[in-house]
Design an enzyme around this catalytic site. Structure first.
Site, mmCIF file in Angstrom:
data_model
loop_
_atom_site.group_PDB
_atom_site.id
_atom_site.type_symbol
_atom_site.label_atom_id
_atom_site.label_comp_id
_atom_site.label_asym_id
_atom_site.label_seq_id
_atom_site.Cartn_x
_atom_site.Cartn_y
_atom_site.Cartn_z
ATOM 1 N N SER A 60 0.834 -1.203 0.000
ATOM 2 C CA SER A 60 0.000 0.000 0.000
ATOM 3 C C SER A 60 0.873 1.259 0.000
ATOM 4 O O SER A 60 1.788 1.361 -0.812
ATOM 5 C CB SER A 60 -0.954 -0.047 1.199
ATOM 6 O OG SER A 60 -1.994 0.880 1.065
ATOM 7 N N ASP A 72 -8.192 -4.639 -6.860
ATOM 8 C CA ASP A 72 -7.897 -3.695 -5.774
ATOM 9 C C ASP A 72 -8.691 -2.411 -5.964
ATOM 10 O O ASP A 72 -8.608 -1.778 -7.013
ATOM 11 C CB ASP A 72 -6.400 -3.393 -5.770
ATOM 12 C CG ASP A 72 -5.966 -2.482 -4.630
ATOM 13 O OD1 ASP A 72 -6.810 -2.140 -3.783
ATOM 14 O OD2 ASP A 72 -4.771 -2.129 -4.594
ATOM 15 N N HIS A 131 -7.056 -5.678 -1.886
ATOM 16 C CA HIS A 131 -5.902 -4.826 -1.617
ATOM 17 C C HIS A 131 -4.857 -5.477 -0.711
ATOM 18 O O HIS A 131 -3.666 -5.457 -1.016
ATOM 19 C CB HIS A 131 -6.379 -3.523 -0.986
ATOM 20 C CG HIS A 131 -5.292 -2.529 -0.727
ATOM 21 N ND1 HIS A 131 -4.509 -2.000 -1.743
ATOM 22 C CD2 HIS A 131 -4.835 -1.965 0.418
ATOM 23 C CE1 HIS A 131 -3.630 -1.149 -1.235
ATOM 24 N NE2 HIS A 131 -3.805 -1.116 0.075
#
Length: 434
Positions: free
Chosen positions: A247, A341, A375
């Site tokens: 991330s 995602d 994600h």
């Protein structure tokens, strides 16, 4: 009789007996490492008896995650999850680890938390007939292999936790682990990497101990101090250094790889190819953050907030200023991205990063794509996170993906990550621990 049952429960494959004669066997042992599969078998049922199997675990925040499935015993009164299909429930079909990857909380917007790696994750498995529990067993999923050394780090400005392998004195390849925007050390991944023979520093960078609650800018000198500390450990000296990130920390890792010397291998998971959210400084260099447009927020059919399209395009005139010059790095990259995602466009960013390296005549990268994963690609059998509170958006947001596909991605990605680090940092002197 009670003492006898306690004695039996400590056996090679833990069993919990009830007066019905039904028992659960978890093999090869009731005790395993967090990322390892187990085989679950039920004995003592009637032929063709239908039962429900239920799994339950409580995370470190006190949230309960559960999964369940209905099975029909074979002619011998047995259920083998490795070959018998679930007829209904949290999953269907033959899913040997379905009771683990399908674990889900009643609180939909949450993420499984395991912050204390010194203790195991306890997964209770029950057999129910007519809504009554007739057998129960517990799988201990340990986070730290026997002998892994956990060392809290408060050295100069840096804060985090160092994990050292459980065998020998090294030297071992070193890995700096940074984890999302919250800035806490992700000790679980670091501990499991240490089991594989890597010396790993899980580095905090905000919102932890005496670090700023939320940094308005990042200085790469702080991360450089972390890398220097890792290199100076006697168990690491002279060895190559790698990075692992996910991330927001993905673009931090790319910035480290681009501007800090001696980074040999970088794993980037669902990050961005441009600097995001806050400026990044190193000496006289400043990378401005990629901007975003909140007007592009969407609402999913289930009422969740979807921020997947809010970031500006890194290839726009303004966005190019934030793109990280990763071609400066002479090491190797692994880009792991999820096409589903919805935190942001990870697949697009990963392709842009690979295209940039290729345009500079480099082939020092691998691209790993998962079509239906969300994600947070983390560790095998980590419960799926479809939505959670987002520290930057200050709202609960939708992260995308499908549970089964996401679980398969986590299992595959973990194997690829280990092989990547072994290849580019040097083979770790490892052995199986649990």
């Amino acid at each position: 009789m009670t003492s006898l049952l306690k004695y039996i429960s400590r056996g090679f494959a833990r069993k919990m007996y009830y007066t019905t004669g039904v028992n659960i066997i978890i093999s090869p042992s009731y005790k395993c490492s967090f990322e390892d599969p187990v085989q679950v078998t039920v004995n003592g049922l009637d032929s063709q008896q239908r039962v429900k199997l239920r799994s339950k675990v409580t995370d470190d925040n006190g949230l309960v995650f559960q999964a369940s499935a209905t099975y029909e015993a074979d002619d011998n009164g047995q259920v083998y999850l490795s070959r018998h299909p679930s007829l209904s429930g949290s999953f269907t079909g033959v899913e040997p680890m379905g009771l683990f990857w399908a674990l889900k909380s009643d609180t939909e917007a949450c993420k499984f938390a395991k912050t204390d790696v010194t203790g195991p994750v306890l997964v209770d498995i029950e057999v129910l007939a007519d809504d009554k529990v007739i057998a129960k067993a517990t799988n201990e999923r340990h986070c730290m292999a026997d002998g892994v050394r956990r060392v809290p780090v408060t050295e100069g400005r840096i804060r985090g936790t160092l994990f050292l392998p459980p065998f020998g004195t090294g030297p071992f390849p070193g890995i700096l682990d940074t984890y999302v925007f919250r800035g806490f050390p992700f000790e679980l991944r670091a501990a499991l990497l240490a089991k594989q023979g890597f010396a790993v520093l899980a580095l905090a960078f905000q919102g932890y101990q005496d670090l700023p609650k939320r940094a308005e800018k990042f200085h790469l000198e702080y991360f450089e101090e972390g890398i220097t500390f890792l290199r100076q450990q006697p168990e690491v000296k002279g060895q190559k250094i790698g990075l692992i990130s996910i991330s927001k920390s993905g673009d931090l890792a790319l910035s480290m790889a681009a501007f800090l010397p001696g980074i040999s291998a970088t794993v980037w998971i669902n990050g961005c190819n441009a600097n995001t959210l806050v400026p990044v400084y190193y000496k006289d260099m400043c990378l401005p953050p990629l901007l975003f447009d909140l007007a592009k927020i969407k609402i999913t059919p289930s009422g969740m907030i979807d921020i997947g399209d809010v970031m500006h395009d890194p290839m726009s005139k303004e966005g190019l200023l934030s793109v990280i010059p990763i071609e400066r790095n002479t090491g190797n990259f692994m880009f792991i991205m999820s096409e589903a995602d919805r935190n942001w466009k990870s697949a697009y960013y990963a392709q842009l990063a690979c295209d940039r390296l290729k345009a500079h005549g480099k082939n020092n990268y691998e691209l790993v794509a998962y079509e239906k994963a969300g994600h947070f690609i983390e560790l095998p059998y980590m419960p799926f996170c479809v939505a959670n509170f987002h520290g930057v958006a200050s709202k609960v947001v939708y992260f995308g993906g499908e549970p089964k596909a996401h679980s398969e991605a986590q299992l595959d990605a973990w194997s690829k990550i280990l092989n990547f680090f072994r290849k580019h940092l040097g083979a770790a002197n490892q052995r199986s621990m649990l």
